[in-house]
Design an enzyme around this catalytic site. Structure first.
Site, PDB file in Angstrom:
ATOM      1  N   PHE A 108       0.816  -1.171   0.123  1.00 24.86           N
ATOM      2  CA  PHE A 108      -0.120   0.295   0.531  1.00 24.86           C
ATOM      3  C   PHE A 108       0.905   1.528  -0.464  1.00 24.86           C
ATOM      4  CE2 PHE A 108      -2.924   3.186   2.468  1.00 24.86           C
ATOM      5  CZ  PHE A 108      -4.046   3.051   0.958  1.00 24.86           C
ATOM      6  N   LYS A 164     -11.080  -2.128   9.236  1.00 17.56           N
ATOM      7  CA  LYS A 164     -11.621  -2.455   7.676  1.00 17.56           C
ATOM      8  C   LYS A 164     -12.171  -4.016   8.104  1.00 17.56           C
ATOM      9  CE  LYS A 164      -7.388  -0.423   4.804  1.00 17.56           C
ATOM     10  NZ  LYS A 164      -5.781  -0.935   4.019  1.00 17.56           N
TER      11      LYS A 164
END
Ligand code: PLP
Length: 396
Positions: free
Chosen positions: A112, A209
């Protein structure tokens, strides 16, 4: 699957099929009442007394222990706070400092961007000739040489869902004398993780998440207990001091994982997370994984039958995949907007990836079939050509 799904524990909008729990988990039903009570009774009623009376000060460790149970870590090895980007910084700076004669930080191009940016910033700040070396995900194992101070890898690729072999890469890093840092952003609550078994030195992850802690919920950091005293805190805040309320002039880190605390914890958000974690009570991670694989396999099969225009971007082999499935499609952005307008929620990652997360706590096989039917309708009728679906928001 007697234990799953647990849809009744979540407050999902009527009719919505939510396939974006890999980005932001939905609201667990227990949260609203508990948050109202924390605000009214603890903050409103107890005010400053809440730090002791309501256990606010111990919360980062207490919640850390709850997360530890989901990622194969022992009690007392995980603490909560800040955001994942900051935990990446803390882990990486401590790791690099543990190998003073080495100059390479190894990561991969599937990581990421924030993790890579943090590493770039640290390299610049250290100004001692460090190098961030970014290789293709499949080349990581071979790139672990004796120049490498730290290997910093996100286990599950945010774009494609490709999953690294944690035990294998950790063993290679350690054989080469490098420190291993795992980012579990797309692993915690998604796949079984055996941190203690892997022997890695550091792990970090977020909780908004798959762990459903709500937007902005605090991140976690793990340090292998036997080396925690070697991990020098880069952010030497008072909450990580051995005795914060002694108010000494000089910094002395706490002897354990609490040295990775920085400042005052976000009590309200931490309380939301603590309550949200109750949806995991009694969940067996192996059972969750089996359900996740079944949903992902079903989705791939049904999409490939109904929408041959879409190209699978995720590994076909479930063993190499996390809990999400991505497809490439030239009109992916607009098609996702059209899908969202029809209450099937996934997301889009540039340049052309339509991403779908599968979370067996609240998604079942009937949801998958319905989602694919709606996707097929969007593709076959070219509904994505509607100008309304072309405009891009700040968040995609
Ligand atoms: C989601 C994610 C982040 C986000 O970091 P924040 O500081 O929480 O915004 C960072 N790294 C990875 C690998 C992620 O998946």
């Amino acid at each position: 699957m007697p234990n799953l799904p647990r849809k009744h524990l979540f407050d999902l909008p009527e009719g919505m099929i939510y396939l974006d729990g890999n980005s932001l988990g939905p609201l667990p039903r227990a949260v609203q009442g508990e948050l109202a009570s924390v605000v009214a009774d603890q903050w409103g009623g107890h005010l400053i007394k809440g730090w002791n009376l309501d256990g606010w000060m111990d919360q980062p460790r207490r919640v850390g222990n709850r997360i530890a149970g989901l990622i194969g870590a022992p009690d007392g090895s995980v603490v909560m706070g800040d955001t994942l980007s900051i935990k990446v910084y803390q882990a990486l700076s401590a790791a690099v400092q543990m190998r003073p004669d080495r100059r390479v930080i190894l990561s991969d191009s599937g990581n990421f961007p924030s993790d890579l940016y943090i590493a770039q910033g640290l390299v610049q700040h250290l100004d001692r000739g460090h190098e961030l070396r970014i290789v293709a995900p499949e080349d990581v194992a071979d790139a672990i040489t004796d120049e490498v101070a730290a290997v910093m890898i996100t286990q599950v690729d945010y774009r494609t869902g490709r999953m690294h072999d944690m035990a294998d890469i950790t063993a290679r890093a350690q054989a080469a004398g490098a420190v291993m840092i795992w980012d579990l952003a797309h692993s915690a609550g998604a796949v079984p993780v055996d941190l203690a078994g892997s022997g890695c030195e550091f792990a970090v992850g977020c909780t908004y998440k798959y762990l459903n802690g709500g937007p902005g919920s605090p991140a976690f950091i793990y340090i292998r207990p036997d080396i925690v005293d070697q991990a020098q805190p880069a952010l030497a805040g008072w909450m990580g001091h051995d005795a914060p309320f002694a108010f000494e002039q000089g910094y002395r880190p706490a002897p354990d994982i609490e040295r990775m605390r920085v400042g005052t914890p976000p009590v309200l958000q931490m309380s939301v997370l603590e309550t949200a974690l109750s949806v995991w009570d009694g969940v067996d991670m192996a059972e969750l994984r089996a359900a996740s694989v079944a949903l992902c396999d079903q989705f791939i099969a049904e999409v490939e039958t109904a929408c041959p225009q879409l190209e699978l971007a995720s590994p076909r082999d479930a063993a190499q995949r996390g809990s999400q499935v991505s497809f490439r499609f030239a009109h992916g952005y607009a098609a996702m907007q059209a899908l969202i307008a029809r209450d099937v929620i996934g997301d889009f990652r540039a340049p052309d990836v339509m991403r779908f997360g599968f979370t067996p706590l609240y998604v079942d096989a009937a949801d998958v079939t319905r989602a694919v039917q709606i996707l097929a309708e969007v593709i076959q009728t070219r509904a994505y050509e509607d100008p309304a679906y072309q405009a891009r928001g700040r968040v995609t």
